[in-house]
Design a protein around this motif. Sequence first.
Motif, PDB file in Angstrom:
ATOM      1  N   ASP A 179      -3.754   6.740  -9.905  1.00 53.30           N
ATOM      2  CA  ASP A 179      -4.923   5.212 -10.404  1.00 53.30           C
ATOM      3  C   ASP A 179      -4.096   4.359 -11.287  1.00 53.30           C
ATOM      4  N   ASP A 180      -3.878   5.452 -12.313  1.00 57.32           N
ATOM      5  CA  ASP A 180      -4.259   4.801 -13.365  1.00 57.32           C
ATOM      6  C   ASP A 180      -2.512   5.329 -14.326  1.00 57.32           C
ATOM      7  N   PHE A 181      -1.705   4.777 -13.533  1.00 61.19           N
ATOM      8  CA  PHE A 181      -0.207   4.952 -14.006  1.00 61.19           C
ATOM      9  C   PHE A 181      -0.156   3.934 -14.729  1.00 61.19           C
ATOM     10  N   GLU A 182       1.388   3.883 -15.846  1.00 65.73           N
ATOM     11  CA  GLU A 182       1.463   3.137 -16.397  1.00 65.73           C
ATOM     12  C   GLU A 182       3.342   2.292 -15.794  1.00 65.73           C
ATOM     13  N   MET A 183       3.471   1.115 -15.708  1.00 62.52           N
ATOM     14  CA  MET A 183       5.027   0.942 -15.587  1.00 62.52           C
ATOM     15  C   MET A 183       5.292  -0.327 -17.063  1.00 62.52           C
ATOM     16  N   GLU A 203       1.154  -1.186   0.014  1.00 59.95           N
ATOM     17  CA  GLU A 203      -0.628  -0.136  -0.088  1.00 59.95           C
ATOM     18  C   GLU A 203       0.966   1.197   0.038  1.00 59.95           C
ATOM     19  N   ARG A 204       1.686   1.181   0.884  1.00 63.61           N
ATOM     20  CA  ARG A 204       2.662   2.300   0.995  1.00 63.61           C
ATOM     21  C   ARG A 204       3.732   2.601  -0.756  1.00 63.61           C
ATOM     22  N   LYS A 234      -3.438   1.138 -11.188  1.00 69.64           N
ATOM     23  CA  LYS A 234      -2.259   0.243  -9.495  1.00 69.64           C
ATOM     24  C   LYS A 234      -2.820  -1.439  -9.415  1.00 69.64           C
ATOM     25  N   SER A 235      -5.107  -1.536  -9.347  1.00 71.42           N
ATOM     26  CA  SER A 235      -5.024  -2.462  -9.437  1.00 71.42           C
ATOM     27  C   SER A 235      -4.060  -4.163 -10.040  1.00 71.42           C
ATOM     28  N   ALA A 236      -3.495  -3.804 -11.094  1.00 68.37           N
ATOM     29  CA  ALA A 236      -2.873  -4.122 -11.861  1.00 68.37           C
ATOM     30  C   ALA A 236      -1.209  -4.522 -12.425  1.00 68.37           C
ATOM     31  N   VAL A 237      -0.583  -3.453 -11.732  1.00 71.66           N
ATOM     32  CA  VAL A 237       0.380  -3.253 -11.688  1.00 71.66           C
ATOM     33  C   VAL A 237       0.498  -3.771  -9.583  1.00 71.66           C
ATOM     34  N   GLY A 238      -0.313  -3.335  -8.710  1.00 75.73           N
ATOM     35  CA  GLY A 238      -0.585  -3.876  -7.718  1.00 75.73           C
ATOM     36  C   GLY A 238      -0.348  -5.880  -7.532  1.00 75.73           C
ATOM     37  N   ALA A 239      -0.964  -6.035  -8.144  1.00 73.24           N
ATOM     38  CA  ALA A 239      -0.980  -7.287  -8.599  1.00 73.24           C
ATOM     39  C   ALA A 239      -0.196  -8.513  -9.071  1.00 73.24           C
ATOM     40  N   TYR A 240       0.742  -7.573  -9.612  1.00 66.37           N
ATOM     41  CA  TYR A 240       1.986  -7.637  -9.805  1.00 66.37           C
ATOM     42  C   TYR A 240       2.822  -8.029  -8.420  1.00 66.37           C
TER      43      TYR A 240
END
Length: 117
Positions: free
Chosen positions: A31-35, A23-24, A54-60
């Motif tokens: 919210d919509d950043f690209e990685m 979370e930190r 954030k959802s996709a990158v957070g899961a990764y």
Amino acid sequence: MDRDFINRFAADWIEAWNAHDLERILSHYSDDFEMSSPVIPYFTNEPTGILRGKSAVGAYWGKALLLMPELKFELITVLAGVNSAVLYYKGVRGRFSAEVFYFGPDGKVIRANAHYS
């Protein structure tokens, strides 16, 4: 970029990763950043190496943190650009890593590109 902002960002980003506090970590990003990362295809079904939001990158990242409990980053230096910064650090298994961060007007990362030795 303001050097004090970049140095605070770098210190907090490294500390968040070393604490394995997802979370930190995600709090630094819009919210919509690209990685993008050459490692993304190994942990996801995304062959392009690019994830959005954030959802996709957070899961990764959550999966990566679980699989690498020894993960620890050691900051080497920070380079400041125009609305961007590069963090150069020792990453997983002592490999050299560099991430380029592009910031929006609110100081949140809107795009990040990871590079590894």
